[in-house]
Design an enzyme around this catalytic site. Structure first.
Site, PDB file in Angstrom:
ATOM      1  CD  GLU A 130       6.666  48.595  12.785  1.00  0.00           C
ATOM      2  OE1 GLU A 130       7.347  47.578  12.635  1.00  0.00           O
ATOM      3  OE2 GLU A 130       6.393  49.068  13.913  1.00  0.00           O
ATOM      4  CB  THR A 184      13.731  48.064  17.247  1.00  0.00           C
ATOM      5  OG1 THR A 184      12.773  47.224  17.897  1.00  0.00           O
ATOM      6  CG2 THR A 184      13.753  47.730  15.760  1.00  0.00           C
TER       7      THR A 184
END
Length: 310
Positions: A130, A184
Site C-alpha cells: 500500500e 488514490t
C-alpha cells in the site's frame, strides 16, 4: 507444497465516517494469485491478467511483490517464486485493488513456506504494498482483506492495533463501480489538512455510533451513523452524479450510502440481500442518468479473508 492458488477479497474502506479507520471485506470482487517454487532465487512475474497491460511485470514495481519481498527479507529466506496474478476487479476503483494483490501475495507465500508467521503478523508486509501504491502505508483496506470482517484501526504507533468488530449476519453491502477512475493519490491530495471542532465532534459521534450499532445489531443506529461530514463533501466532486446516486440508494431502502475508499465506487449498506439488490439497481439507474455505465456487486460482510483455492 510446490505451488498454491489464493483468492483475496476486495474491501470497502472508510465506511463513511471512519476515514483511515474502518474497512470491511466483501465476497466479490477480488484478486487471485498463483505462486510456484522455482530453483533460482528471486521473484518472477510470469503474467498478469485483467489489468489491460497496465501493471508492471518488474517485481520491484509491483505491489504484490513489494509485500512478498518485505516478507522474505523478514524471515531471511531466498526461496525463488514464480507468480501469476489475476486481477478480478477494476484498477483505481476504490475497492482496495492494490491491497487485495498485496494480501493475496503475502498470504499465499506464507502458506507455501509452511506458515512461519501468523495471519496477523503478515499485516505490516501487506501494508508495504500500500505504501508503494499510494504513498501511505495505511491498513483500512489490507487489514479487512487479510483478516476478514469489519475492522477498526485504532492506532499505528507504536505498533498497529487492529480490532475486528462483530456485524449482524443479515447486513449486506451493495457496491456500484462507475466506469470512471479516481487516482488514490489525487483523492488524498484534495483533502483539507484541518477541520473544525464542530465537524470533528460530529464525526467522532458517528464513529462511536457505528461501532455500537454494528455490535448491537441496531440498524437504526447504523443508519444514523453512516454520515461523513469531513471527507465525503470534498471527494464527492470527483464522482459525477454522486448526489443523485446517493439519494437513489436511500430511497430504495439503504441504511446509508457513501464513497468506497477514495472512489469512484460507491457503497450502501442494507439489512437484507433483497434490499441490497434493489439498492444496486437504483444506484445503477442514477449513474445511467448521467451517462455513466456501472457494475454492481452485492455481498454480505466477508468474514474469511483470503482463501486457498488449490
Amino acid at each position: 507444497m510446490e505451488s498454491i492458488k489464493v483468492f483475496a477479497p476486495a474491501t470497502v474502506a472508510n465506511v463513511a465516517c471512519g476515514f483511515d479507520i474502518f474497512g470491511f471485506a466483501v465476497d466479490n470482487p477480488g484478486d487471485e494469485i498463483i505462486l510456484r517454487k522455482k530453483v533460482s532465487p528471486g521473484l518472477e512475474i510470469l503474467k498478469i491478467e485483467g489489468d489491460e497491460g497496465r501493471l508492471p511485470l518488474d517485481p520491484e514495481r509491483n505491489t504484490a511483490c513489494i509485500s512478498m519481498l518485505a516478507y522474505l527479507r523478514h524471515i531471511n529466506a531466498n526461496q525463488g517464486i514464480s507468480i501469476e496474478l489475476k486481477k478480478k476487479m477494476p484498477l483505481g476503483s476504490g475497492l482496495g485493488s492494490s491491497a487485495a494483490s498485496s494480501v493475496a501475495g503475502v498470504y499465499a507465500l506464507n502458506e507455501l513456506l509452511g506458515r512461519p508467521l501468523t495471519q496477523l503478523e503478515l499485516l505490516p508486509f501487506a501494508m508495504e504494498g500500500e505504501r508503494f501504491a499510494s504513498g501511505t502505508a495505511h491498513a483500512d483496506n489490507v487489514a479487512p482483506s487479510l483478516l476478514g470482517g469489519f475492522v477498526a484501526i485504532r492506532s499505528y504507533d507504536p505498533k498497529i492495533d487492529v480490532i475486528k468488530i462483530d456485524t449482524p449476519a443479515e447486513l449486506f453491502a451493495t457496491i456500484v463501480h462507475p466506469q470512471i477512475e479516481v487516482n488514490t493519490r489525487d483523492a488524498r491530495n484534495i483533502l483539507r489538512k484541518e477541520t473544525s471542532l464542530k465537524n470533528t465532534i460530529t464525526q467522532m459521534g458517528n464513529v462511536a455510533g457505528m461501532v455500537a450499532g454494528l455490535m448491537k445489531g441496531d440498524y437504526g443506529l447504523i443508519s444514523r451513523s453512516l454520515v461523513d461530514v469531513i471527507i465525503e463533501p470534498v471527494r464527492a466532486i470527483l464522482i459525477p452524479g454522486f448526489t443523485e446516486v446517493k439519494q437513489a440508494a436511500i430511497e430504495a431502502g439503504a441504511l446509508g450510502c457513501s464513497i468506497s475508499g477514495a472512489g469512484p465506487s460507491m457503497f450502501a449498506l442494507s439489512k437484507d440481500r433483497d434490499t441490497a439488490k434493489k439498492v444496486g439497481e437504483a444506484m445503477q439507474r442514477a449513474f445511467a442518468g448521467v451517462q455513466i455505465d456501472s457494475e454492481i456487486y452485492v455481498s454480505g460482510i466477508n468474514q474469511n479473508g483470503p482463501v486457498v483455492l488449490g
